[in-house]
Design a protein around this motif. Structure first.
Motif, PDB file in Angstrom:
ATOM      1  N   UNK A   1       0.840  -1.203   0.000  1.00 26.87           N
ATOM      2  CA  UNK A   1       0.000   0.000   0.000  1.00 26.87           C
ATOM      3  C   UNK A   1       0.871   1.246   0.000  1.00 26.87           C
ATOM      4  N   UNK A   2       0.239   2.389   0.047  1.00 24.15           N
ATOM      5  CA  UNK A   2       0.997   3.636   0.124  1.00 24.15           C
ATOM      6  C   UNK A   2       0.141   4.817  -0.259  1.00 24.15           C
ATOM      7  N   UNK A   3       0.754   6.001  -0.179  1.00 20.23           N
ATOM      8  CA  UNK A   3       0.063   7.220  -0.611  1.00 20.23           C
ATOM      9  C   UNK A   3       0.278   7.338  -2.120  1.00 20.23           C
ATOM     10  N   UNK A   4      -0.777   7.599  -2.848  1.00 19.00           N
ATOM     11  CA  UNK A   4      -0.687   7.637  -4.314  1.00 19.00           C
ATOM     12  C   UNK A   4       0.375   8.666  -4.732  1.00 19.00           C
ATOM     13  N   UNK A   5       1.328   8.225  -5.547  1.00 18.13           N
ATOM     14  CA  UNK A   5       2.409   9.092  -6.025  1.00 18.13           C
ATOM     15  C   UNK A   5       1.819  10.280  -6.808  1.00 18.13           C
ATOM     16  N   UNK A   6       2.344  11.491  -6.551  1.00 22.34           N
ATOM     17  CA  UNK A   6       1.794  12.685  -7.226  1.00 22.34           C
ATOM     18  C   UNK A   6       1.829  12.538  -8.744  1.00 22.34           C
ATOM     19  N   UNK A   7       2.839  11.840  -9.226  1.00 21.45           N
ATOM     20  CA  UNK A   7       2.950  11.691 -10.688  1.00 21.45           C
ATOM     21  C   UNK A   7       1.765  10.887 -11.248  1.00 21.45           C
ATOM     22  N   UNK A   8       1.306   9.910 -10.456  1.00 19.91           N
ATOM     23  CA  UNK A   8       0.153   9.094 -10.901  1.00 19.91           C
ATOM     24  C   UNK A   8      -1.094   9.967 -10.958  1.00 19.91           C
ATOM     25  N   UNK A   9      -1.283  10.809  -9.928  1.00 19.13           N
ATOM     26  CA  UNK A   9      -2.444  11.710  -9.923  1.00 19.13           C
ATOM     27  C   UNK A   9      -2.374  12.643 -11.131  1.00 19.13           C
ATOM     28  N   UNK A  10      -1.171  13.193 -11.362  1.00 21.87           N
ATOM     29  CA  UNK A  10      -0.991  14.104 -12.508  1.00 21.87           C
ATOM     30  C   UNK A  10      -1.312  13.406 -13.833  1.00 21.87           C
TER      31      UNK A  10
END
Ligand code: DAH
Length: 340
Positions: A284-293
């Motif tokens: 698991x983890x916090x969604x990487x900002x690059x993925x959101x972008x």
């Protein structure tokens, strides 16, 4: 006339005695009393008889008819009684015999575990989203921030169909597909089959994963931890605890591996948890900002967490199954153990 009547009675008697069924008896009766029977023929012959002899003749014929009717009625009762007795005999039910059981099926342990997981997360407000099993490299890797030189992209690990298309190696690909379609707030659960070139006691080339994704304003790692605790308590034991260990996944930052306290020994250490008291259950983890972008979601406005678990692994832990092959061998002795 008298003599003749007696002969007819005798004939009828023997015809009635020979009949063993109601139908046979009816046919015999019709030969004497039916429209083309002997009695009717006698009545018709009255016309040829001299008028003064007619009353006496008619009386005799009527007598004959009554005797025949009585004769057949008596036989009818006997034949019916016999027929009923043999019907009852053939339909007899022996209530002391053991019953015949109908085999009852059961859900496959993977389906069962998948349903249980969906129930737990649906209870927390997650919606199910299913992505395709054949994916493009973009959804399975690129958009998930997995660079071209990442080992997971290697032919050794991934089944490629063409240069561009492959059998998805992770349900994480669904995260991208969903975020392209739906703006936050998002609470998604994505179950499905995944494929990897892997084969041993705990790995199979085809297995099942359950992906989770939550994106909204102000989501933190604490939300992930709280949700995982709730999941572990419902799935394993009321006293289950979770712990996070730092890890690495390209699509999350920070990334964690999640352990659940061993439900077999309660955390003291046993062969199942290899003496550690903990069992690894998911990534698991916090969604990487690059993925959101990549999905057009502003990472300064929204944050999110994601998790992914192997359904086989969860089922193996929960039901004490020691070989992954058991799930696909279809041995009824194994499958029968999952009946409710
Ligand atoms: N996709 C990962 C795997 O196949 C599992 C995973 C790890 C999924 C971390 C996630 C995550 O969503 O955040 O091993």
């Amino acid at each position: 006339m008298e003599e003749e009547n007696e002969k007819i009675i005798e004939e009828a008697q023997s015809a009635a005695e020979q009949a063993t069924t109601s139908r046979g008896l009816y046919e015999a009766k019709m030969k004497f009393l039916g429209r083309t029977g002997k009695v009717t023929a006698l009545l018709k012959s009255m016309r040829e008889i001299a008028a003064e002899q007619r009353p006496a003749f008619g009386k005799k014929v009527n007598e004959l008819r009554e005797r025949l009717e009585a004769l057949f009625a008596a036989h009818e009762a006997k034949v019916k009684e016999k027929e009923l007795a043999s019907k009852l005999e053939s339909e007899r039910v022996d209530v002391t015999e053991p019953g015949r059981h109908t085999a009852k099926g059961a859900l496959h342990p993977i389906t069962r575990t998948r349903n249980e997981l969906i129930d737990i997360f649906a209870g927390m407000g997650f919606e199910v989203f299913e992505g395709p099993e054949i994916e493009s490299e973009y959804y399975n890797f690129t958009a998930l921030n997995t660079p071209a030189d990442h080992p997971a992209r290697d032919m050794q690990d991934t089944f490629y169909i063409t240069d561009e298309f492959l059998l998805r190696t992770q349900t994480s690909a669904g995260q991208i597909r969903l975020m392209e379609q739906k703006k936050p707030p998002i609470k998604m659960l994505s179950p499905g089959r995944v494929f990897r070139s892997d084969d041993d006691a705990t790995h199979s080339p085809m297995f099942h994963q359950m992906e989770g994704l939550v994106v909204d304003k102000g989501i933190t790692l604490c939300d992930l931890k709280g949700m995982l605790d709730q999941f572990a308590r419902t799935m394993f034991a009321e006293t289950s605890k979770t712990r996070l260990r730092p890890s690495y996944f390209p699509f999350t930052e920070p990334s964690v591996e999640v352990d659940v306290s061993c439900s077999a020994c309660g955390g003291k250490g046993c062969p199942l948890c290899k003496g550690t008291g903990w069992i690894e259950v998911l990534g698991a983890g916090m969604v990487n900002r690059r993925v959101l972008e990549n999905c057009g979601v502003d990472p300064d406005e929204y944050t999110g967490f994601a998790f992914g678990m192997g359904i086989e692994r969860i089922a193996m832990l929960k039901y004490g199954i020691n070989h992954i092959r058991l799930f696909t061998e279809n041995d009824v002795r194994f499958l029968e153990q999952f009946k409710d």
